[in-house]
Design an enzyme around this catalytic site. Structure first.
Site, short mmCIF file in Angstrom:
data_model
loop_
_atom_site.label_atom_id
_atom_site.label_comp_id
_atom_site.label_asym_id
_atom_site.label_seq_id
_atom_site.Cartn_x
_atom_site.Cartn_y
_atom_site.Cartn_z
N ARG A 137 1.05 -0.92 0.22
CA ARG A 137 -0.05 -0.01 0.31
C ARG A 137 1.02 0.84 -0.17
O ARG A 137 0.59 1.93 -0.56
CB ARG A 137 -0.76 0.26 1.40
CG ARG A 137 -1.84 1.10 0.83
CD ARG A 137 -3.17 0.43 2.60
NE ARG A 137 -3.34 -0.22 1.85
CZ ARG A 137 -4.16 -1.43 2.93
NH1 ARG A 137 -5.22 -0.44 3.86
NH2 ARG A 137 -5.31 -1.93 2.22
N GLU A 195 5.93 -19.51 2.12
CA GLU A 195 5.18 -20.31 3.52
C GLU A 195 5.10 -21.20 2.68
O GLU A 195 4.78 -21.90 1.49
CB GLU A 195 3.43 -19.62 3.28
CG GLU A 195 2.49 -20.12 3.27
CD GLU A 195 2.69 -20.29 4.98
OE1 GLU A 195 3.05 -19.18 5.09
OE2 GLU A 195 2.46 -21.41 5.77
N SER A 237 -3.13 -16.98 4.57
CA SER A 237 -3.51 -15.76 5.00
C SER A 237 -5.37 -16.50 5.54
O SER A 237 -6.25 -16.11 5.02
CB SER A 237 -4.38 -14.71 3.70
OG SER A 237 -5.19 -13.49 4.08
N CYS A 253 -7.80 -19.47 13.79
CA CYS A 253 -8.61 -19.51 15.28
C CYS A 253 -9.64 -20.48 15.03
O CYS A 253 -10.57 -20.61 15.72
CB CYS A 253 -8.71 -17.76 15.67
SG CYS A 253 -7.19 -17.21 15.68
N TYR A 260 -7.69 -13.93 1.56
CA TYR A 260 -7.94 -14.15 0.09
C TYR A 260 -6.56 -15.46 -0.28
O TYR A 260 -5.72 -15.76 0.48
CB TYR A 260 -7.02 -13.03 -0.15
CG TYR A 260 -7.84 -11.80 0.11
CD1 TYR A 260 -8.61 -11.38 0.55
CD2 TYR A 260 -7.31 -11.02 1.29
CE1 TYR A 260 -9.43 -10.47 0.04
CE2 TYR A 260 -8.08 -9.49 1.57
CZ TYR A 260 -9.24 -9.68 1.12
OH TYR A 260 -9.84 -8.17 1.63
N TYR A 300 -26.58 2.23 29.22
CA TYR A 300 -27.50 1.40 29.17
C TYR A 300 -28.36 1.57 28.74
O TYR A 300 -28.94 2.52 28.49
CB TYR A 300 -27.31 1.94 30.62
CG TYR A 300 -28.37 2.16 31.49
CD1 TYR A 300 -28.85 0.67 31.15
CD2 TYR A 300 -29.68 2.65 31.53
CE1 TYR A 300 -29.77 0.08 32.50
CE2 TYR A 300 -30.60 2.57 32.09
CZ TYR A 300 -30.71 1.30 32.17
OH TYR A 300 -32.35 0.81 33.05
N TRP A 320 -26.20 -0.31 36.84
CA TRP A 320 -24.52 -0.67 37.06
C TRP A 320 -24.36 -1.56 36.65
O TRP A 320 -24.53 -3.12 36.16
CB TRP A 320 -24.79 -0.60 38.49
CG TRP A 320 -24.85 0.32 39.71
CD1 TRP A 320 -25.85 0.66 40.01
CD2 TRP A 320 -23.97 1.84 39.83
NE1 TRP A 320 -26.27 2.14 40.79
CE2 TRP A 320 -24.57 2.48 40.34
CE3 TRP A 320 -22.88 1.85 39.11
CZ2 TRP A 320 -24.45 3.70 40.95
CZ3 TRP A 320 -22.02 3.25 39.42
CH2 TRP A 320 -23.08 4.26 40.14
#
Lengths: 453, 453
Positions: free
Chosen positions: B23, B34, B40, B44, B63, B429, B437
């Site tokens: 970028r 790799e 990519s 998890c 990707y 809230y 609370w």
């Protein structure tokens, strides 16, 4: 002689003050005068009582007067209205609304927690049956029994604020056609357009009609019951039940008459100890101002959370303690149908009006890992000071995980974090709960690029 | 000549670094090597791929290599292993695992994002078929097809950490009986007992057996497939599928051999710019250390979020930018059956081991207004420095609204807020999302009382 604390008002701020004072001072005599028939209830739950998610009014009550007497030795007088404060002789004139008898009580310390009242527009027919505001537990009970007895099909909501939104959901859920009229050109007050457009789509998706820049000129009745409303655009619409959510006003008159300073907002002026300008007199909750930590001045943003916090501080100090309420950052959240809508700090509209040199961004990102079910796009708008990069405010809307995510920004506002710092926060990540780059971080990183330019 | 950035490792940190560099610098030549066949991807998500919540492995891939080539002009070489770094001549020896050919590539800047590998206990039979670790997308694919082909009924999980918990849920959901053995006297590493006991109850409630202070002495096979395991308590248990979740080790050897400094944790030492001690060589992700903002020293807490952030900073700096990664506070969250379990900062165990003079508290409070359906009790444990009141850590467990609430504490740790300040946060809230609370405030206010004493 026993020292006596008198509290005017027994809902959020008042009962918090009384309870806190009792915890610190078992010896104190504590009297609470409450105009309505209920104390210590969650008025924010009223829309859900009307929609019958909450069955009985008692479910909204945290503790009743009996509990406070027996467990906390606090004397609560319901249906008792405080009429006048005499600071020079430290007394309060009270009227028992059940027998219309007036009497004067002496106080050593006084906490004014008189709350606020709903504003009713001054138009013809506004006192017809079937026209309600929703502020007290009694209001909720009346609306619910009105619906049961009269089976209204056409509801008109005046005002597209939080209460209007929540009540739209509530009334649709019990089978009514709902029209909302809002006199301003936009819904939700100072909330920005990028959020409001999502909310408007959600209203539409659920069959709720919305007319902006429109007000009610007249309510038209039949046998004393509201039937129709004449709008400012000339239209006459059905209105068998009307809910007015046109804002609230602080009940600060009793303070003003006693010579207590009223702030520029119209609410009671207090310092960080919740003291008024008269020694021994405190104020807290919807009748009082709160210090806004982003704007750096007192504001009037009455909310239940603030009322509880202020009440606790007022109670502690009235009992001889030394507590400080630092202030608020303007956090609020509400649910409307399947949407969660939240904000904290300043919107872009407010930042502009306050003369900030700001940058802002709007992003959309998933609430969970892209491959994990149940997630949904969250739209985040962030506003930051252009020169320092300090966060000024955040707004979020989405169907999943919005309400508690806004709290990261609220915490960041308290800590005066910059967008750069927010973009690196070590936020929790697991596929069922968040994407690896949380929308909070995506938004901050996006805004940071604009600051760097 | 075109400047060349070489990245070793193409998962979270590596691809973040490559993308960020691209970028900023359209002119840069960017090569990624790799070892595995995928880049990519969200590792998890693997437990949810095994449980078939996620159907296809491609769903975990953000990707693919083709995308990076076509859209970002990044040359990704999968099945290519980096063998050796020659810092003096700025080259990298790479092996193409598909044809076993080795070649050397020149680099101007190098990012080491070699990740980590699962630790396998050195016991007899550990190489039998049916014994897995879960780290790479290939692992998930193998486990899933093993289950399909062999229909194992009895699963043994070695290690009661996050992965062990997530995989317990996953394997129960596909119909297996699950036993977890943990060699330590408690589950979840440094997490405190008040949280762990709730997690243990949840395991029990879902039929998962747990043996603490127990390890595997031997895996017993039949025709090359694991069938049973002999435990340190003498017991022999069925084990038709074994999942080893006994921790991970940084792949830092290639760096060490090149003379790059390794930290005391065994992971690659980096500064805030993600630079190693050798000019032009950066490191990020599960092979690198991260600076812990509460402990004030580098730690090894490999997590996907940190890998992404570090990768971004390494990529920016490798491209000539000037980015800083300030550090982590140790936030983590996982789901086990219906429980959300989260932590940030130090547990009490850690605070004690680190010699802090601390106070702590444990509270339980509803996740929503008491009258609103769908809420559930959240247990919160807080640890703070006794003298300064500064928050040191927080742990939470519950069935609703835990994951994103921990982020308030994570933000507070970044900002070094005190318990007093946290107790006054202007958090959101509304009855569907929080009680007036919030549990966060309740916990802070409760702990503040102990600090004041």
């Amino acid at each position: 002689m026993t020292e006596r604390l008198v509290v005017i008002g027994g809902v959020a701020a008042g009962m918090s003050a009384a309870s806190r004072a009792r915890r610190l001072r078992p010896d104190l005599e504590i009297l609470v005068f409450e105009k309505s028939g209920f104390v210590s209830y969650g008025s924010c739950g009223l829309p859900y009582f009307v929609s019958d998610i909450i069955k009985a009014p008692e479910n909204l009550v945290v503790y009743d007067a009996k509990f406070f007497k027996e467990k906390r030795n606090i004397d609560v007088f319901t249906h008792h209205e405080a009429l006048k404060i005499f600071p020079a002789k430290r007394t309060l004139l009270v009227k028992n609304l059940e027998n219309d008898k007036e009497f004067e009580v002496q106080y050593d310390k006084l906490v004014i927690a008189t709350g606020a009242r709903a504003v009713r527009p001054n138009v013809k027919g506004v006192d017809l049956k079937g026209i309600f505001t929703i502020r007290f537990l009694e209001d909720g009970i009346e609306i619910k029994s009105f619906i049961k007895e009269n089976s209204p099909r056409k509801a008109l909501i005046v005002g597209a604020g939080y209460i209007g939104m929540e009540m739209a959901e509530s009334l649709v859920s019990v089978g009514m056609d709902v029209l909302i009229v809002e006199q301003m050109p936009n819904i939700l007050g100072t909330m920005d357009d990028e959020i409001n457009e999502v909310v408007e789509q959600e209203l539409q998706r659920n069959g709720v009609k919305l007319l902006k820049s429109t007000s009610v000129d007249e309510f038209i009745g039949e046998n004393g019951y509201v039937r129709k409303a004449k709008l400012s655009n000339g239209e006459i619409v059905d209105a068998e039940l009307v809910l007015i959510g046109a804002g609230i006003k602080p009940n600060s008159e009793i303070a003003k008459e006693a010579g207590i300073e009223i702030g520029r907002t119209g609410a009671i002026a207090v310092n960080q100890r919740m003291e008024t300008n008269i020694s021994g007199i405190y104020s807290a909750g919807d009748c009082a101002e709160a210090f806004h930590l982003v704007l750096n001045r007192p504001v009037y943003i009455p909310l239940g959370t603030t009322a509880n916090k202020q009440g606790k501080v007022a109670g502690e100090n009235a009992a001889g303690g030394n507590a400080i309420f630092k202030g608020i950052v303007g956090t609020a959240v509400f649910k409307v149908f399947d949407l969660e809508v939240a904000r904290t700090g300043l919107s872009e509209k407010q930042a502009k009006a306050e003369g900030f040199d700001y940058v802002s961004t709007v992003i959309e990102h998933g609430s969970r890992a892209h491959y994990y079910p149940g997630g949904s796009k969250i739209r985040v708008k962030l506003i930051a000071d252009r020169k320092t990069g300090r966060l000024l405010g955040a707004e979020m809307v989405g169907r999943d995980g919005v309400a508690k995510r806004i709290d990261v920004f609220a915490t960041a506002l308290h800590a005066k974090l910059t967008i750069d710092e927010i973009g690196q926060l070590d936020l929790s990540y697991a596929p069922p709960f968040a994407p690896v780059w949380d929308p909070v971080l995506i938004a901050a990183n996006d805004l940071e690029k604009k600051i760097k330019k």
